[in-house]
Motif scaffolding. Structure first.
Motif, PDB file in Angstrom:
ATOM      1  N   THR A  88       0.974  -1.236  -0.043  1.00 26.59           N
ATOM      2  CA  THR A  88      -0.101   0.006   0.190  1.00 26.59           C
ATOM      3  C   THR A  88       0.953   1.243  -0.087  1.00 26.59           C
ATOM      4  O   THR A  88       1.727   1.389   0.639  1.00 26.59           O
ATOM      5  CB  THR A  88      -0.961  -0.059   1.368  1.00 26.59           C
ATOM      6  N   ILE A  89       0.505   2.230  -0.721  1.00 21.44           N
ATOM      7  CA  ILE A  89       1.301   3.362  -0.623  1.00 21.44           C
ATOM      8  C   ILE A  89       0.739   4.645   0.162  1.00 21.44           C
ATOM      9  O   ILE A  89      -0.303   4.999  -0.012  1.00 21.44           O
ATOM     10  CB  ILE A  89       1.198   3.890  -2.189  1.00 21.44           C
ATOM     11  N   THR A  90       1.686   5.084   0.801  1.00 18.93           N
ATOM     12  CA  THR A  90       1.533   6.241   1.680  1.00 18.93           C
ATOM     13  C   THR A  90       2.155   7.662   1.367  1.00 18.93           C
ATOM     14  O   THR A  90       3.295   7.587   0.738  1.00 18.93           O
ATOM     15  CB  THR A  90       1.755   5.744   3.169  1.00 18.93           C
ATOM     16  N   ASP A  91       1.787   8.646   1.700  1.00 20.17           N
ATOM     17  CA  ASP A  91       2.328   9.852   1.507  1.00 20.17           C
ATOM     18  C   ASP A  91       3.121  10.118   2.634  1.00 20.17           C
ATOM     19  O   ASP A  91       3.473   9.283   3.375  1.00 20.17           O
ATOM     20  CB  ASP A  91       1.286  10.980   1.387  1.00 20.17           C
ATOM     21  N   LYS A  92       3.978  11.316   2.630  1.00 24.07           N
ATOM     22  CA  LYS A  92       4.991  11.803   3.731  1.00 24.07           C
ATOM     23  C   LYS A  92       4.328  11.638   5.213  1.00 24.07           C
ATOM     24  O   LYS A  92       5.097  11.427   6.153  1.00 24.07           O
ATOM     25  CB  LYS A  92       5.568  12.921   3.342  1.00 24.07           C
ATOM     26  N   ASP A  93       3.038  12.008   5.118  1.00 24.27           N
ATOM     27  CA  ASP A  93       2.397  11.894   6.349  1.00 24.27           C
ATOM     28  C   ASP A  93       1.859  10.381   7.000  1.00 24.27           C
ATOM     29  O   ASP A  93       1.474  10.462   8.010  1.00 24.27           O
ATOM     30  CB  ASP A  93       1.359  13.269   6.408  1.00 24.27           C
ATOM     31  N   GLY A  94       1.966   9.506   6.116  1.00 24.06           N
ATOM     32  CA  GLY A  94       1.515   8.232   6.601  1.00 24.06           C
ATOM     33  C   GLY A  94       0.241   7.980   6.127  1.00 24.06           C
ATOM     34  O   GLY A  94      -0.348   6.872   6.571  1.00 24.06           O
ATOM     35  N   ASN A  95      -0.553   8.686   5.206  1.00 22.46           N
ATOM     36  CA  ASN A  95      -1.829   8.632   4.857  1.00 22.46           C
ATOM     37  C   ASN A  95      -1.688   7.787   3.796  1.00 22.46           C
ATOM     38  O   ASN A  95      -0.888   7.751   2.868  1.00 22.46           O
ATOM     39  CB  ASN A  95      -2.471   9.870   4.668  1.00 22.46           C
ATOM     40  N   VAL A  96      -2.698   6.645   3.553  1.00 17.06           N
ATOM     41  CA  VAL A  96      -2.736   5.708   2.295  1.00 17.06           C
ATOM     42  C   VAL A  96      -3.206   6.469   1.184  1.00 17.06           C
ATOM     43  O   VAL A  96      -4.244   7.225   1.204  1.00 17.06           O
ATOM     44  CB  VAL A  96      -3.717   4.652   2.771  1.00 17.06           C
ATOM     45  N   VAL A  97      -2.465   6.724   0.224  1.00 11.70           N
ATOM     46  CA  VAL A  97      -2.943   7.265  -1.033  1.00 11.70           C
ATOM     47  C   VAL A  97      -3.264   6.255  -2.281  1.00 11.70           C
ATOM     48  O   VAL A  97      -3.749   6.875  -3.205  1.00 11.70           O
ATOM     49  CB  VAL A  97      -2.034   8.198  -1.517  1.00 11.70           C
ATOM     50  N   HIS A  98      -3.018   5.159  -2.170  1.00 13.83           N
ATOM     51  CA  HIS A  98      -3.034   4.336  -3.038  1.00 13.83           C
ATOM     52  C   HIS A  98      -3.172   2.618  -2.656  1.00 13.83           C
ATOM     53  O   HIS A  98      -2.290   2.219  -1.878  1.00 13.83           O
ATOM     54  CB  HIS A  98      -2.051   4.041  -4.341  1.00 13.83           C
ATOM     55  N   LYS A  99      -4.304   2.113  -2.596  1.00 13.28           N
ATOM     56  CA  LYS A  99      -4.861   0.785  -2.019  1.00 13.28           C
ATOM     57  C   LYS A  99      -4.630  -0.146  -3.058  1.00 13.28           C
ATOM     58  O   LYS A  99      -4.444   0.014  -4.548  1.00 13.28           O
ATOM     59  CB  LYS A  99      -6.161   0.683  -1.642  1.00 13.28           C
ATOM     60  N   LEU A 100      -4.499  -1.480  -2.555  1.00  9.09           N
ATOM     61  CA  LEU A 100      -4.338  -2.802  -3.412  1.00  9.09           C
ATOM     62  C   LEU A 100      -5.701  -2.919  -4.217  1.00  9.09           C
ATOM     63  O   LEU A 100      -6.694  -2.745  -3.472  1.00  9.09           O
ATOM     64  CB  LEU A 100      -4.021  -3.875  -2.804  1.00  9.09           C
ATOM     65  N   MET A 101      -5.584  -3.491  -5.310  1.00 11.67           N
ATOM     66  CA  MET A 101      -6.659  -3.968  -5.811  1.00 11.67           C
ATOM     67  C   MET A 101      -7.259  -5.372  -5.369  1.00 11.67           C
ATOM     68  O   MET A 101      -6.232  -6.230  -5.037  1.00 11.67           O
ATOM     69  CB  MET A 101      -6.643  -4.204  -7.343  1.00 11.67           C
ATOM     70  N   PRO A 102      -8.449  -5.763  -5.373  1.00  9.59           N
ATOM     71  CA  PRO A 102      -8.629  -7.119  -5.041  1.00  9.59           C
ATOM     72  C   PRO A 102      -7.988  -8.253  -5.744  1.00  9.59           C
ATOM     73  O   PRO A 102      -7.749  -7.951  -7.117  1.00  9.59           O
ATOM     74  CB  PRO A 102     -10.311  -7.229  -5.086  1.00  9.59           C
ATOM     75  N   ALA A 103      -7.517  -9.396  -5.407  1.00  7.45           N
ATOM     76  CA  ALA A 103      -6.888 -10.349  -5.895  1.00  7.45           C
ATOM     77  C   ALA A 103      -7.404 -10.715  -7.166  1.00  7.45           C
ATOM     78  O   ALA A 103      -7.111 -11.110  -8.125  1.00  7.45           O
ATOM     79  CB  ALA A 103      -6.487 -11.497  -4.896  1.00  7.45           C
ATOM     80  N   ALA A 104      -8.962 -11.017  -7.228  1.00 10.07           N
ATOM     81  CA  ALA A 104      -9.586 -11.586  -8.206  1.00 10.07           C
ATOM     82  C   ALA A 104      -9.620 -10.678  -9.646  1.00 10.07           C
ATOM     83  O   ALA A 104      -9.478 -11.067 -10.505  1.00 10.07           O
ATOM     84  CB  ALA A 104     -10.968 -11.711  -7.697  1.00 10.07           C
ATOM     85  N   THR A 105      -9.652  -9.105  -9.028  1.00 11.43           N
ATOM     86  CA  THR A 105      -9.399  -8.270 -10.106  1.00 11.43           C
ATOM     87  C   THR A 105      -7.968  -8.392 -10.642  1.00 11.43           C
ATOM     88  O   THR A 105      -8.089  -8.325 -12.204  1.00 11.43           O
ATOM     89  CB  THR A 105      -9.682  -6.886  -9.489  1.00 11.43           C
ATOM     90  N   LYS A 106      -7.175  -8.586  -9.879  1.00 14.66           N
ATOM     91  CA  LYS A 106      -5.681  -8.781 -10.484  1.00 14.66           C
ATOM     92  C   LYS A 106      -5.633  -9.905 -11.430  1.00 14.66           C
ATOM     93  O   LYS A 106      -4.915  -9.783 -12.357  1.00 14.66           O
ATOM     94  CB  LYS A 106      -4.794  -8.571  -9.356  1.00 14.66           C
ATOM     95  N   LYS A 107      -6.086 -10.572 -10.967  1.00 14.63           N
ATOM     96  CA  LYS A 107      -5.944 -12.215 -11.605  1.00 14.63           C
ATOM     97  C   LYS A 107      -6.561 -11.999 -13.155  1.00 14.63           C
ATOM     98  O   LYS A 107      -5.817 -12.420 -14.022  1.00 14.63           O
ATOM     99  CB  LYS A 107      -6.692 -13.122 -11.046  1.00 14.63           C
ATOM    100  N   GLY A 108      -7.552 -11.331 -13.225  1.00 10.62           N
ATOM    101  CA  GLY A 108      -8.164 -10.887 -14.781  1.00 10.62           C
ATOM    102  C   GLY A 108      -7.181 -10.029 -15.256  1.00 10.62           C
ATOM    103  O   GLY A 108      -7.036 -10.299 -16.562  1.00 10.62           O
TER     104      GLY A 108
END
Length: 171
Positions: A88-108
């Motif tokens: 998961t990607i966080t900014d300099k303050d530790g806030n989540v800015v990009h989350k993971l896609m569900p595994a099923a979506t990635k599989k497609g």
């Protein structure tokens, strides 16, 4: 600038130096260059924690007054959350800015061998492709399909050199 000239001439470049001299900023600039030229660059590194470092470099090099360019970038993160770290990607303050896609979506996505239309670039660790070089996998096929004619940024590339399974795949 020298790296971009090399890219435009169909070549690559190795940038090696001590910690803190700006290799991450160069990687971010190359990624930005690729996005601005209609590509979806691929950034590979050793650990998922470095995804956030790259994001922070992208924000820091954003020349727009309100950081509008970097707010509009969206990565496709190949990794899943596991014991090697949280991608998961966080900014300099530790806030989540990009989350993971569900595994099923990635599989497609891996099966279709195409980067999602709403993603600007791809992030992955080398471990995602570290299985035996002769063993097929959807992730390896995906990577091979999206790499052709694209910009590859190989952070900490010395860790995939040599005769390891990863080294064989990236030859």
């Amino acid at each position: 600038a020298m790296t971009i000239v090399q890219i435009e001439n169909g070549q690559g470049m190795i940038i090696g130096d001590m910690t803190g001299v700006g290799k991450g900023r160069i990687a971010a600039a190359v990624l930005r260059y690729g996005i601005n030229h209609g590509l979806k660059p691929i950034f590979l590194t050793e650990t998922p924690g470095l995804f956030s470092d790259l994001y922070r470099d992208l924000v820091d090099i954003d020349p727009t007054q309100n950081k509008s360019w970097s707010k509009n970038v969206k990565p496709f993160i190949v990794n899943d959350k596991n014991s090697s770290g949280d991608p998961t990607i966080t900014d300099k303050d530790g806030n989540v800015v990009h989350k993971l896609m569900p595994a099923a979506t990635k599989k497609g996505i891996f099966s279709n061998k195409q980067i999602p239309k709403d993603a600007n670039f791809v992030l992955a660790t080398y471990s995602q492709f570290g299985t035996s070089s002769d063993k097929p996998s959807a992730k390896k096929d995906f990577f091979a399909a999206i790499s052709e004619g694209n910009i590859l940024i190989l952070d900490e590339s010395h860790n995939v050199a040599g005769q390891s399974n990863r080294g064989e795949f990236f030859k």
